[in-house]
Every structure is written in C-alpha cells, then in structure tokens.
Design a protein around this motif. Structure first.
Motif, PDB file in Angstrom:
ATOM      1  N   ASP A  98       0.859  -1.184   0.000  1.00 11.64           N
ATOM      2  CA  ASP A  98       0.000   0.000   0.000  1.00 11.64           C
ATOM      3  C   ASP A  98       0.902   1.243   0.000  1.00 11.64           C
ATOM      4  N   HIS A  99       1.000   1.908  -1.138  1.00 12.87           N
ATOM      5  CA  HIS A  99       1.900   3.055  -1.249  1.00 12.87           C
ATOM      6  C   HIS A  99       1.467   4.228  -0.375  1.00 12.87           C
ATOM      7  N   SER A 100       0.171   4.276  -0.044  1.00 13.25           N
ATOM      8  CA  SER A 100      -0.300   5.376   0.811  1.00 13.25           C
ATOM      9  C   SER A 100       0.232   5.254   2.229  1.00 13.25           C
ATOM     10  N   ALA A 101       0.735   4.066   2.587  1.00 15.30           N
ATOM     11  CA  ALA A 101       1.293   3.865   3.931  1.00 15.30           C
ATOM     12  C   ALA A 101       2.753   4.305   4.011  1.00 15.30           C
ATOM     13  N   LEU A 102       3.349   4.668   2.894  1.00 16.64           N
ATOM     14  CA  LEU A 102       4.746   5.118   2.898  1.00 16.64           C
ATOM     15  C   LEU A 102       4.809   6.569   3.354  1.00 16.64           C
ATOM     16  N   PRO A 103       5.859   6.953   4.056  1.00 18.41           N
ATOM     17  CA  PRO A 103       5.931   8.315   4.601  1.00 18.41           C
ATOM     18  C   PRO A 103       6.053   9.378   3.520  1.00 18.41           C
ATOM     19  N   ALA A 104       5.426  10.508   3.772  1.00 15.26           N
ATOM     20  CA  ALA A 104       5.516  11.640   2.860  1.00 15.26           C
ATOM     21  C   ALA A 104       6.907  12.270   2.942  1.00 15.26           C
ATOM     22  N   GLY A 108       5.758  17.420   2.976  1.00 13.97           N
ATOM     23  CA  GLY A 108       4.386  16.944   2.895  1.00 13.97           C
ATOM     24  C   GLY A 108       3.998  16.320   1.571  1.00 13.97           C
ATOM     25  N   THR A 109       4.894  16.344   0.589  1.00 17.15           N
ATOM     26  CA  THR A 109       4.593  15.725  -0.706  1.00 17.15           C
ATOM     27  C   THR A 109       4.342  14.237  -0.507  1.00 17.15           C
ATOM     28  N   PRO A 110       3.221  13.717  -1.007  1.00 15.30           N
ATOM     29  CA  PRO A 110       2.937  12.284  -0.841  1.00 15.30           C
ATOM     30  C   PRO A 110       4.034  11.427  -1.464  1.00 15.30           C
ATOM     31  N   ALA A 111       4.247  10.263  -0.885  1.00 19.08           N
ATOM     32  CA  ALA A 111       5.309   9.378  -1.367  1.00 19.08           C
ATOM     33  C   ALA A 111       5.148   9.071  -2.852  1.00 19.08           C
ATOM     34  N   ALA A 112       3.919   8.861  -3.298  1.00 17.60           N
ATOM     35  CA  ALA A 112       3.683   8.502  -4.696  1.00 17.60           C
ATOM     36  C   ALA A 112       4.173   9.570  -5.664  1.00 17.60           C
ATOM     37  N   GLU A 113       4.247  10.816  -5.185  1.00 18.92           N
ATOM     38  CA  GLU A 113       4.737  11.917  -6.024  1.00 18.92           C
ATOM     39  C   GLU A 113       6.215  12.189  -5.794  1.00 18.92           C
ATOM     40  N   ASP A 114       6.737  11.700  -4.690  1.00 16.04           N
ATOM     41  CA  ASP A 114       8.127  12.003  -4.322  1.00 16.04           C
ATOM     42  C   ASP A 114       9.115  10.986  -4.879  1.00 16.04           C
ATOM     43  N   PHE A 115       8.675   9.740  -5.056  1.00 17.29           N
ATOM     44  CA  PHE A 115       9.575   8.739  -5.625  1.00 17.29           C
ATOM     45  C   PHE A 115       9.807   9.033  -7.102  1.00 17.29           C
ATOM     46  N   LEU A 116      10.968   8.630  -7.610  1.00 16.08           N
ATOM     47  CA  LEU A 116      11.291   8.817  -9.015  1.00 16.08           C
ATOM     48  C   LEU A 116      10.336   7.998  -9.889  1.00 16.08           C
ATOM     49  N   LEU A 278       9.875  -1.466   6.126  1.00 14.10           N
ATOM     50  CA  LEU A 278       9.943  -0.981   4.750  1.00 14.10           C
ATOM     51  C   LEU A 278       9.575   0.497   4.677  1.00 14.10           C
ATOM     52  N   ALA A 279       8.531   0.892   5.395  1.00 12.81           N
ATOM     53  CA  ALA A 279       8.109   2.291   5.389  1.00 12.81           C
ATOM     54  C   ALA A 279       9.206   3.193   5.950  1.00 12.81           C
ATOM     55  N   TYR A 280       9.858   2.741   7.018  1.00 13.71           N
ATOM     56  CA  TYR A 280      10.932   3.537   7.606  1.00 13.71           C
ATOM     57  C   TYR A 280      12.114   3.648   6.645  1.00 13.71           C
ATOM     58  N   ALA A 281      12.575   2.518   6.130  1.00 16.01           N
ATOM     59  CA  ALA A 281      13.795   2.486   5.328  1.00 16.01           C
ATOM     60  C   ALA A 281      13.674   3.276   4.037  1.00 16.01           C
ATOM     61  N   THR A 282      12.457   3.397   3.511  1.00 17.12           N
ATOM     62  CA  THR A 282      12.278   4.129   2.259  1.00 17.12           C
ATOM     63  C   THR A 282      11.802   5.560   2.483  1.00 17.12           C
ATOM     64  N   GLY A 283      11.983   6.045   3.703  1.00 21.57           N
ATOM     65  CA  GLY A 283      11.734   7.450   3.991  1.00 21.57           C
ATOM     66  C   GLY A 283      12.841   8.319   3.419  1.00 21.57           C
ATOM     67  N   THR A 284      12.583   9.598   3.334  1.00 24.30           N
ATOM     68  CA  THR A 284      13.521  10.548   2.723  1.00 24.30           C
ATOM     69  C   THR A 284      14.910  10.496   3.345  1.00 24.30           C
ATOM     70  N   SER A 302      13.172  13.930  -2.784  1.00 26.03           N
ATOM     71  CA  SER A 302      13.437  14.759  -1.605  1.00 26.03           C
ATOM     72  C   SER A 302      14.703  14.358  -0.864  1.00 26.03           C
ATOM     73  N   SER A 303      15.266  13.181  -1.190  1.00 31.76           N
ATOM     74  CA  SER A 303      16.488  12.744  -0.505  1.00 31.76           C
ATOM     75  C   SER A 303      17.715  13.513  -0.976  1.00 31.76           C
ATOM     76  N   GLY A 304      17.640  14.048  -2.191  1.00 28.24           N
ATOM     77  CA  GLY A 304      18.820  14.664  -2.805  1.00 28.24           C
ATOM     78  C   GLY A 304      19.489  15.732  -1.955  1.00 28.24           C
ATOM     79  N   GLU A 305      18.692  16.609  -1.358  1.00 27.07           N
ATOM     80  CA  GLU A 305      19.279  17.716  -0.605  1.00 27.07           C
ATOM     81  C   GLU A 305      19.977  17.263   0.675  1.00 27.07           C
ATOM     82  N   PHE A 306      19.695  16.041   1.116  1.00 22.98           N
ATOM     83  CA  PHE A 306      20.310  15.536   2.339  1.00 22.98           C
ATOM     84  C   PHE A 306      21.567  14.709   2.069  1.00 22.98           C
ATOM     85  N   VAL A 307      21.885  14.518   0.782  1.00 28.02           N
ATOM     86  CA  VAL A 307      23.094  13.768   0.419  1.00 28.02           C
ATOM     87  C   VAL A 307      24.219  14.767   0.194  1.00 28.02           C
ATOM     88  N   GLY A 308      25.275  14.617   0.929  1.00 22.07           N
ATOM     89  CA  GLY A 308      26.399  15.527   0.777  1.00 22.07           C
ATOM     90  C   GLY A 308      27.701  14.779   0.652  1.00 22.07           C
TER      91      GLY A 308
END
Length: 357
Positions: A98-104, A108-116, A278-284, A302-308
C-alpha cells in the motif's frame, strides 16, 4: 495485590514482546549491506528497539522464490532487482504494498509523487538507483580506457576481463560496444539478429573472461590481479577505491542503470513488522543516509538535498552517482519490461553459450 501482579505480568509480557520483535532483511552482502546497516538498520533499531537481522545472497530473488514455493519463508524483506520484483509479483510470490502507507516527504509531498518515475510497483518500493559499469586497475594501462568499446578490445588493452555470469547487462553492453546507440539497444536486442550480434561480440572476449556471481567479487578480482578490467556495480568499485584506497577507476560510458527494490515475500512470518521496516527504510532521510555509505542514488527526489559528503567527511558523493549528469552521456536505463519477458530464454541461451567450447 492481585491486580498489581496481573498488571506487572502484563507489562512484562509487553516488554518481552517488544524485545523479541525483529525483522530479517535479505540483501546482497559486502559494502552494499554495510550501507543498509548504517543507513537503515542501526537508526531503526535505535528508534524502535526492533532488531534487524541481515542475510546475504548472491541474488536474493533466487532464494526468495524457493522459500515461497516451499512455503518455508524465513525472511521478512528482500532487496531484489527491478525485473525480478515485477516478475515475482506477477507470479504471486510477493505481498502487495500500500503506497499510501509510505511516509511523505519532509515538505508533505505524498510518497507517490516524491519517488522517481517507476520507482513504485504493486509489490515493490525502490530504494536505490545503481549501475552496472566497467572499471579497471589504473596501474595496468599506460593509456587509460575511455569507453565501453575498450572493454572488448584486448589487443589495445590486454588482460583478463571480469563479467557477471548472466545475460542481463552483458548483452546490452556488448551491443553498445559494437556501435549500437543506447537508445536503440532494446529494439535491436528484441530481434534474433540483435541477440546473435550481442553474443558474437561476447565471443571476442569469452576466452579472456572470468565470470563472477556476487557483487563483492569484481573489486576482489581487480585487487588480486586476476583481471585488468571488470564489469561491476558502481558502488562496489567506489567503496574499494575510497574506503580501501585501491587504484580503481570507473568508466561510465555504456553504463546500464536501474532500481533495486524492497519486496516482502508472501508468507513472511512477520508481515506487519516487515511493513513498518519498509516504510521507515524508504523514507527521505534514511535513503539519503544510505547514500553516505555507498555511491547509489536515492530513489526519492526529496532525498537529494540531504546527500552531501561520504562518511569520510571529505568525498563529495554527487559526482559518483549513476544519475550525475556527466555520467549519463552514453547511459542505458535497464528495461524491466524487456527482461520480464525475455529473462528465461536469454539466460538459457547464455548458459548454453557459456558451456560451449
């Protein structure tokens, strides 16, 4: 007094249940598994108290399929290649997600819109973008190779080659080395003549090739001097070069990149715990944290800005990612549709080709 004893017993039972809760992740071992332990598992255990066990496999899809078919599933989550995730889902071997159970995303962007694009499937959630590239030992060649054609040129660049024991990526790289533009590879490979052409190109280095099966093997083959060049997962070469100071160089020309997916095998003994992990590990932030340990790109925008920096505190990660603009000049996105349809037949042909003199 009796009420106190009952309450104490109940609390003790809850405490023991919390302590006993655990999940088991099957992954690919080596530097990749280390990145998951550091990026996901340790923080998850610190936050929840849930133990995360790791099990290594050369290709987790194979034992997962066997476990589910035998109705003896001993793991909860597996990390598999995209085409395997789709195929096993079609075969009814995986739980739907259930993709709606994945963290935004943090904004606040929903996961379904945030994943590539394409990173979410019915039974899988992508975690990384990885690439099959080729790499060489810089001490072996006075003139450096620059493109995929050089991998197949043992006259100009003598020495043994290492390649993964299987059809996927090898056939695509062979065609690109033979002059087929990346954009035309799958149309070519979808014809008998195209398949013949790819195997004919592989013929040119077959006698000079050592075949590997586990992702940890290519850097070891280079380090031991058994090969001068090898195909490899880009993150494994990065880890050997940066962590261990090995004189290895990645060539991005002709890279074949794709997603790896988290899936939950049908019949997992800890389904709810698996879903939570799974929900935790695939968070931003966990996906960004993994990228500090290995050069695979996070599957969320959304993960990009946190990768340095790499965990050494000095190496910029961005130039080492498969998705860096400079690395995409002649790159091929692996077609999961093609491999879902053709995996069996092409691997049968590959195995027959390999066994022939």
């Amino acid at each position: 007094m009796k009420k106190l004893i009952v309450l104490t017993t109940a609390l003790s039972s809850l405490s023991l249940a919390a302590q006993a809760e655990e999940v088991t992740l099957m992954s690919w071992g080596g530097a990749y598994a280390t990145s998951q332990i550091e990026g996901y598992n340790k923080p998850y255990t610190a936050e929840t108290g849930v133990t995360v066990n790791m099990v290594d496999a050369d290709n987790p899809a194979t034992p997962v399929k066997a476990m589910v078919e035998a109705k003896n599933v001993t793991i909860d989550i597996a990390d598999v290649e995209y085409a395997d995730a789709v195929r096993m889902c079609d075969e009814g071997l995986l739980e739907t997600i259930d993709h709606s159970a994945l963290p935004a995303a943090p904004d606040g962007t929903p996961a379904a819109e945030d994943f590539l694009p394409g990173a979410l499937t019915d039974c899988g959630v992508a975690n990384i973008v990885f690439s099959t590239v080729f790499a060489y030992d810089t001490t072996k060649f006075p003139t450096a190779p620059t493109g995929i054609a050089d991998f197949f040129d043992t006259e100009k660049f003598p020495g043994k080659r290492g390649m993964r024991k299987g059809a996927k990526a090898n056939l695509e790289m062979a065609l690109m080395a033979d002059g087929v533009p990346a954009a035309e590879v799958y149309a070519t490979l979808d014809t008998p003549e195209g398949v013949d052409r790819a195997f004919a190109k592989l013929d040119t280095i077959k006698a000079d090739t050592i075949w590997w099966e586990a992702g940890a093997q290519p850097p070891q083959l280079l380090a031991d001097g058994e090969v001068a060049m090898t195909t490899a997962y880009n993150g494994r070469i990065f880890a050997a070069a940066v962590n261990e100071g090995k004189p290895f160089q990645v060539i991005w020309d002709g890279q074949v990149y794709e997603y790896d997916m988290f899936v939950i095998p049908k019949g997992t003994p800890n389904l709810e715990a698996a879903k939570k992990y799974l929900a935790y590990a695939t968070g931003t932030k966990p996906l960004a944290e993994q990228a500090k340990w290995i050069s695979y790109g996070p599957a969320r925008k959304s993960s990009g800005e946190f990768v340095g920096l790499f965990n050494d505190g000095k190496t910029e990660m961005a130039p080492h990612m498969p998705t860096a603009a400079a690395n995409l000049t002649n790159a091929l996105a692996s077609s999961y549709e093609f491999w879902v349809d053709h995996d069996s037949e092409l691997n049968e042909r590959f195995n027959s080709w390999l066994a022939a003199n």
